[in-house]
Design a protein around this motif. Sequence first.
Motif, PDB file in Angstrom:
ATOM      1  N   ARG A 220       1.593  -0.515 -12.061  1.00 40.42           N
ATOM      2  CA  ARG A 220       0.566  -1.031 -11.152  1.00 40.42           C
ATOM      3  C   ARG A 220       0.508  -0.177  -9.893  1.00 40.42           C
ATOM      4  NH1 ARG A 220       1.969  -6.899  -9.712  1.00 40.42           N
ATOM      5  NH2 ARG A 220       4.100  -6.104  -9.998  1.00 40.42           N
ATOM      6  N   ARG A 221      -0.710   0.102  -9.418  1.00 40.37           N
ATOM      7  CA  ARG A 221      -0.908   0.858  -8.198  1.00 40.37           C
ATOM      8  C   ARG A 221      -1.593  -0.061  -7.195  1.00 40.37           C
ATOM      9  NH1 ARG A 221      -0.155   6.336  -9.591  1.00 40.37           N
ATOM     10  NH2 ARG A 221      -1.244   7.076  -7.743  1.00 40.37           N
ATOM     11  N   ILE A 222      -0.950  -0.273  -6.065  1.00 45.48           N
ATOM     12  CA  ILE A 222      -1.348  -1.309  -5.127  1.00 45.48           C
ATOM     13  C   ILE A 222      -1.398  -0.731  -3.718  1.00 45.48           C
ATOM     14  CG2 ILE A 222      -0.653  -3.565  -4.144  1.00 45.48           C
ATOM     15  CD1 ILE A 222       1.000  -3.627  -6.989  1.00 45.48           C
ATOM     16  N   ALA A 223      -2.290  -1.260  -2.885  1.00 41.54           N
ATOM     17  CA  ALA A 223      -2.375  -0.864  -1.480  1.00 41.54           C
ATOM     18  C   ALA A 223      -2.192  -2.098  -0.606  1.00 41.54           C
ATOM     19  CB  ALA A 223      -3.715  -0.209  -1.183  1.00 41.54           C
ATOM     20  N   TYR A 224      -1.471  -1.906   0.504  1.00 36.65           N
ATOM     21  CA  TYR A 224      -1.252  -2.983   1.460  1.00 36.65           C
ATOM     22  C   TYR A 224      -1.775  -2.537   2.822  1.00 36.65           C
ATOM     23  CZ  TYR A 224       1.187  -6.095   4.707  1.00 36.65           C
ATOM     24  OH  TYR A 224       1.482  -6.975   5.723  1.00 36.65           O
ATOM     25  N   VAL A 225      -2.632  -3.370   3.413  1.00 41.07           N
ATOM     26  CA  VAL A 225      -3.239  -3.061   4.710  1.00 41.07           C
ATOM     27  C   VAL A 225      -3.010  -4.248   5.634  1.00 41.07           C
ATOM     28  CG1 VAL A 225      -5.351  -2.470   5.933  1.00 41.07           C
ATOM     29  CG2 VAL A 225      -4.998  -1.646   3.601  1.00 41.07           C
TER      30      VAL A 225
END
Length: 271
Positions: A220-225
């Motif tokens: 899984r490729r995830i971004a956190y902002v």
Amino acid sequence: MTGNGESETGVIRCFGQQVRLLRTSRGLTRAELGAKLGYSEDMVTSVELGRRIPKPDFIDRADAVLEAGGLLAVMKEEVGRARYPAFFRDAAKLEAEAVELYVYANQAVPGLLQTEEYARAVFGVLRPPLDDVVVDERVAARLARQEIFHRKPSPLMSFVIDESVLRRPIGGWNVLRGQLEQVLLVSRIRHVEVQVMPLDREENAGMAGPFTLIETDDGRRIAYVEVQNVSRVHSDREPVRALEAKYGTLRAQALTPRESLAYVEKLLGEI
């Protein structure tokens, strides 16, 4: 994302009730249990009433002393999650599972690189101010995250840090000196790269703010902002791809890892 902290608060209350039931069933007072655990009576009381989040050491000792047979120890991970602010709990869980981690920071030194003194100073300047107990819990949680550096197999980690962050003396100049030394120490770990984005760069792709990219062991490729304690975890491919492209640009615009190491050493010499 976790919308609020109700589920985590429930876990803490449930854990406290379990401790109280086990303690009373063995005929122990709170003071007696505290003495056996090496903690104060006040601490035991606060844990039983769900007012304090127990440390892993407390949980392990309580499980053994109360002969809980793993009943308390099995809750350690869920109890540990409650040490994080609600807006960060999902990201913390994903971070712990990361095989690749990419962090851009332009407000403060990334939490994974912070010293205890710097972390305490960061939490100390927040407004409205945090309760002292909450600050202690948040600092402990932040330092616990740094176990990722010693995990096997080692995750690949990259940090791009704006120069302004490395010049801002949060907590005072002595705290900043210790923090810069910590950045140098971590940058020498083989699976970690640290890059500095100089202030004199005419182009900086990170003006919209900090973010983190995570790849987990299941692909899984995830971004956190996160901005102003409002956060979002992106899992849809389009927003994640856009931030991946932005991070690639940031790495190209920043100093190389070798140049960055020399730059941080130069900053240290100026303090």
